[in-house]
Design an enzyme around this catalytic site. Structure first.
Site, PDB file in Angstrom:
ATOM      1  N   CYS A 100       0.830  -1.205   0.000  1.00  0.00           N
ATOM      2  CA  CYS A 100       0.000   0.000   0.000  1.00  0.00           C
ATOM      3  C   CYS A 100       0.863   1.254   0.000  1.00  0.00           C
ATOM      4  CB  CYS A 100      -0.923  -0.048   1.216  1.00  0.00           C
ATOM      5  SG  CYS A 100      -1.742   1.501   1.595  1.00  0.00           S
ATOM      6  N   CYS A 133       0.136   4.047   2.593  1.00  0.00           N
ATOM      7  CA  CYS A 133       0.534   3.603   3.936  1.00  0.00           C
ATOM      8  C   CYS A 133       2.013   3.920   4.169  1.00  0.00           C
ATOM      9  CB  CYS A 133       0.348   2.100   4.106  1.00  0.00           C
ATOM     10  SG  CYS A 133      -1.340   1.531   3.912  1.00  0.00           S
TER      11      CYS A 133
END
Lengths: 140, 518
Positions: free
Chosen positions: A64, A67
């Protein structure tokens, strides 16, 4: 006087710092800095969830992108914050059940937990000022 | 959407409302679920989601028992985790290597083929897979399908018992049950096989470069793996008992073997392994050294490899679902016989995907899953068409096909009734590259039935982008196209697919099919 002059010439700024700093630390009450850890077991999560120190749970994954951007900034904000708050990074690939429990539908997802309750949170990447604002408000 | 978890209880925070208390059941029965699906792969998930869309109360059981090598994976089944997806990605990685070599002839003077980083590729591939595992899980939540990460088995024909990784059990009842557990790779019964060798379950997440590899098997799995490993610069050998790609068109299977040999993949055939021993353990990110003893032409030989990959067949997980407790009929190889509506001999139990006797392909499993759900919970009566399902083998020279092989057509219609049109071809992309051992293998073949106006019953293509070439033409076969329909079609130039619009040489004429200039 000559002896004094000899030693005085040798006193420079860094020497002064190394004397003064410990003195200041000794007289200032220590600010407790929150810990930043990556979750390794569900028991560890239970402890943090039910603890009295608020914990910022950062649900993330290695694949991700947002993230990867959020986590280091969040860490910086947590460590610099005046109030004590811990940060717990939870990898959703490893702890899918936990993510499911907490209704994590998209990541990054941050939940502030304390004493067995979810007291706040947000989804998605945020700039540093917003993170500071969020923590200031929630830790009031 | 479930409500946010807010708990004031001191004992745990798991406040998941059991499904019994929520949502309406679709049909008039006393079971917890309208549908329980065993297996969260291509077929299972498609069936579950379609049923939920039609208002059914659905749950899915999915659980992966680790391989002997201890590999495991998330939701999504074989295709996503240890099949089609990582296979195609690694095949693509190896093709990049090939293209980099050819790039110089197009003016990319500095296109030197660098060393390939295995761990970097695995990182990218696994990153994609894990992202999909996550998406699938969220998707089920959003579509109100209950997901149990548990290994399910029958208690009775309407009751399943799920066991999670901690051994905790749960019983669930359902009106209809769909079995879609798929299969797992076989290991041979020889010393050292399960202790030291790996399978397709493990290769796609292998933490170290496999090193000198032996692929045992003549299946497309063995050849595809050997193909991409070789393309990535790995010393690769294929051990084969008899013929390659049993069940596929023999002509094309032969050409695939010849191509792989031409580009440097080693073949040991006919040969069978008898023993695997570990000479040196894996350490510090390096693969082990394995001594493989084998019989070739009756002579016992041995050779050392770093990795041995078995791809000698797959067995459906039927026996693991406690089929005898409900009297489910199944064959010794695990395949579950079903009628044309995917129904087993047990009235409320259905089966689809790799566990039934049908081409083991994701799109077919998805199609049959969806149509089954529509028949069970919607108004549809449409059955899945298992004929003319196209497929592609992603070996270094790709092979796409739809319909019957030449042998199957001859067996079905008689040799005198079959006309085979064929040709070699050279894709324009390949005309500037330096002459090499790869040349001369691209091939196209059309199998026609003379007595039915030269209806096309088989289409075969060897060359680049085989899946893209054959996929669209499959529509022609399902609609009963004839040779003259294909001739009337105007192809796109310059492409590989246009070769099927200009076939003129028949096998029966004996004419040469060596490439002509355009």
């Amino acid at each position: 006087f000559q002896t004094f002059q000899h030693y005085f010439k040798r006193i420079n700024l860094s020497m002064l710092r190394s004397i003064v700093r410990p003195l200041i630390r000794a007289v200032t009450p220590s600010r407790s800095v929150g810990s930043v850890t990556t979750l390794t077991s569900e028991e560890e999560f239970d402890e943090a969830f039910h603890g009295t120190t608020p914990t910022l749970v950062d649900f993330y994954a290695d694949w991700c992108g947002p993230c990867k951007q959020l986590s280091p900034i969040l860490r910086k904000v947590v460590e610099a914050h005046a109030k004590e708050v811990n940060m717990l990074l939870v990898n959703v690939d490893e702890f899918g059940d936990l993510a499911h429990e907490f209704d994590v539908m998209s990541i990054p997802c941050v939940k502030l937990v304390k004493e067995g309750k979810v007291v706040g949170g947000f989804v998605g990447n945020k700039p540093e000022e917003k993170l500071v604002e969020f923590l200031d408000k929630e830790l009031e | 959407v479930r409500e946010a978890v807010v708990s004031t209880q001191s004992t745990g925070f798991r406040v998941q409302a059991p499904p019994e208390e929520t949502s309406q059941k679709k049909d008039d029965h006393s079971y917890t679920f309208d549908l329980a699906v065993v297996g969260g792969g291509s077929g299972g998930l498609a069936c579950a989601k379609e049923a939920a869309k039609l208002g059914a109360k659905v749950c899915v059981f999915d659980f992966v028992h680790p391989s002997p090598y201890k590999t495991t994976w998330g939701l999504g089944g074989t295709c996503l985790n240890v099949g089609c997806i990582p296979k195609k990605l690694m095949h693509t990685a190896s093709i990049y290597g090939e293209l980099m070599e050819d790039a110089a002839s197009f003016g990319w003077d500095d296109a030197a083929k660098n060393d390939h980083s295995w761990s970097s590729m695995v990182g990218s591939v696994q990153g994609h897979i894990k992202k999909q595992n996550w998406s699938l899980r969220i998707d089920l939540q959003e579509k109100d399908v209950t997901y149990y990460n548990e290994y399910a088995a029958f208690v009775d024909s309407h009751t399943l018992k799920g066991v999670n990784k901690r051994g905790k059990e749960r019983e669930v009842t359902a009106n209809k049950i769909v079995l879609a557990m798929g299969g797992r790779p076989n290991y041979p019964d020889i010393p050292g096989a399960s202790e030291y060798a790996i399978t397709s379950d493990d290769i796609f997440s292998l933490k170290y470069n496999p090193g000198k590899t032996l692929c045992v098997g003549a299946s497309y799995i063995s050849l595809e793996c050997a193909g991409f490993l070789h393309g990535l610069g790995i010393d690769t050998t294929v051990m084969v008992r008899s013929i390659l790609l049993r069940g596929f068109d023999e002509d094309c299977a032969q050409k695939i073997g010849e191509y792989m040999e031409a580009i440097g993949v080693k073949f040991l055939r006919p040969a069978t392994p008898t023993k695997i021993e570990c000479v040196k353990e894996a350490a510090d990110g390096n693969p082990p050294e394995l001594k493989v003893t084998f019989l070739q032409d009756g002579v016992e030989k041995s050779e050392t490899y770093n990795t041995v990959l078995f791809a000698i067949g797959r067995t459906p997980l039927t026996s693991k679902v406690n089929p005898d407790s409900i009297g489910l009929k199944y064959e010794s190889n695990g395949k579950v016989p079903v009628n044309e509506a995917e129904q087993t001999n047990v009235e409320n139990v259905y089966a689809l995907g790799d566990i039934i006797k049908a081409p083991e392909l994701t799109p077919l499993a998805i199609q049959s899953g969806r149509l089954l759900a529509r028949r069970l919970f919607g108004e549809s009566k449409l059955l899945t068409d298992y004929q003319n399902v196209p497929t592609t083998v992603f070996t270094p020279i790709e092979y796409g096909c739809c319909g019957l092989s030449e042998e199957a057509a001859i067996a079905k219609y008689g040799a005198e009734n079959i006309e085979v049109y064929h040709t070699k071809h050279t894709p324009t992309e390949q005309v500037v590259r330096e002459p090499s051992e790869r040349d001369g293998f691209n091939y196209a073949k059309m199998v026609c039935v003379k007595s039915e106006n030269e209806k096309v019953v088989g289409l075969h293509y060897l060359g680049p982008h085989a899946g893209e070439v054959i996929g669209g033409f499959a529509l022609g076969l399902t609609m009963g196209a004839t040779k003259s329909d294909f001739d009337r079609l105007v192809g796109i130039h310059p492409t590989s697919s246009e070769v099927f619009t200009t076939l003129k040489i028949t096998k029966s004429s004996g004419e040469s099919i060596e490439d002509e200039d355009c």
